[in-house]
Design a protein around this motif. Structure first.
Motif, short mmCIF file in Angstrom:
data_model
loop_
_atom_site.label_atom_id
_atom_site.label_comp_id
_atom_site.label_asym_id
_atom_site.label_seq_id
_atom_site.Cartn_x
_atom_site.Cartn_y
_atom_site.Cartn_z
N MET A 103 44.00 55.07 1.70
CA MET A 103 43.51 53.89 2.40
C MET A 103 44.61 52.85 2.44
N LEU A 104 44.77 52.22 3.58
CA LEU A 104 45.63 51.04 3.67
C LEU A 104 44.69 49.87 3.93
N VAL A 105 44.73 48.89 3.03
CA VAL A 105 43.78 47.80 3.05
C VAL A 105 44.52 46.47 3.12
N GLY A 106 44.07 45.60 4.03
CA GLY A 106 44.49 44.20 4.01
C GLY A 106 43.65 43.55 2.92
N PHE A 107 44.27 43.26 1.81
CA PHE A 107 43.54 42.89 0.58
C PHE A 107 43.50 41.38 0.40
N ARG A 108 42.30 40.86 0.25
CA ARG A 108 42.12 39.44 -0.04
C ARG A 108 42.24 39.24 -1.55
N THR A 109 42.69 38.09 -1.95
CA THR A 109 42.96 37.85 -3.38
C THR A 109 41.73 37.36 -4.14
N THR A 110 40.55 37.54 -3.56
CA THR A 110 39.32 37.08 -4.21
C THR A 110 38.74 38.10 -5.18
N GLN A 111 39.30 39.29 -5.23
CA GLN A 111 38.79 40.35 -6.09
C GLN A 111 39.97 41.05 -6.75
N SER A 112 39.79 41.51 -7.97
CA SER A 112 40.86 42.24 -8.63
C SER A 112 40.94 43.65 -8.04
N ILE A 113 42.10 44.25 -8.11
CA ILE A 113 42.29 45.61 -7.61
C ILE A 113 41.40 46.58 -8.38
N GLY A 114 41.33 46.42 -9.69
CA GLY A 114 40.49 47.31 -10.51
C GLY A 114 39.03 47.23 -10.14
N ASP A 115 38.51 46.01 -9.97
CA ASP A 115 37.11 45.85 -9.58
C ASP A 115 36.86 46.44 -8.19
#
Length: 153
Positions: A58-70
């Motif tokens: 998966m390639l995800v545009g990741f928002r910083t509101t959640q941890s990667i682990g969660d």
């Protein structure tokens, strides 16, 4: 948070438990759509998703509101529950405990999308194990090969 801006592109690689080839061709597209829904529900952006019967990218545009682990816990827990409820596998489905995550700049995104979209062709030449180890080496991630792939107990 107000006035928080980011541009984070993360490439995730993960596999069914023991890397068993459990993702069926008849339902893989439905799985990708379901996982895309999980990603979107957490306010991230699915840019590309594809894989093989024994792993997923998966390639995800990741928002910083959640941890990667969660985030990965949510994706794996929700999607494995969906697979099991729909009885897509002959036995209980679980994802492998770990995962790989690699970051890319915006200029690299088109190449990563192309790479993910051409997984079937790519794996005619390279095994998943070879691919995964090459990512760890390319990104200079220290690892102990004994623990990269968990073997059946």
């Amino acid at each position: 948070m107000a006035n928080t801006y980011s541009q984070v592109h993360l490439h995730f690689i993960f596999a069914p438990k023991f890397r068993h080839a459990l993702i069926g061709a008849t339902w893989e597209t439905s799985l990708y759509k379901y996982i895309t829904g999980i990603v979107q529900a957490r306010q991230h952006k699915m840019i590309a998703i594809n894989g093989m019967s024994d792993h997923l990218h998966m390639l995800v545009g990741f928002r910083t509101t959640q941890s990667i682990g969660d985030f990965m816990q949510d994706v794996k827990a929700d999607s494995s529950q969906w697979i099991n409820v729909n009885r897509f596998c002959g036995s209980r489905f679980e994802w492998q405990a770990g995962y790989g995550v690699f970051s890319y700049s915006k200029s690299q995104v088109p190449n990563v999308i192309s790479y993910i979209q051409t997984q079937k062709e790519h794996h005619r030449k390279v095994t998943f194990r070879e691919e995964y180890l090459s990512f760890l080496e390319k990104f200079e991630v220290e690892y102990d090969e004994r623990y990269v792939f968990k073997s059946p107990e």
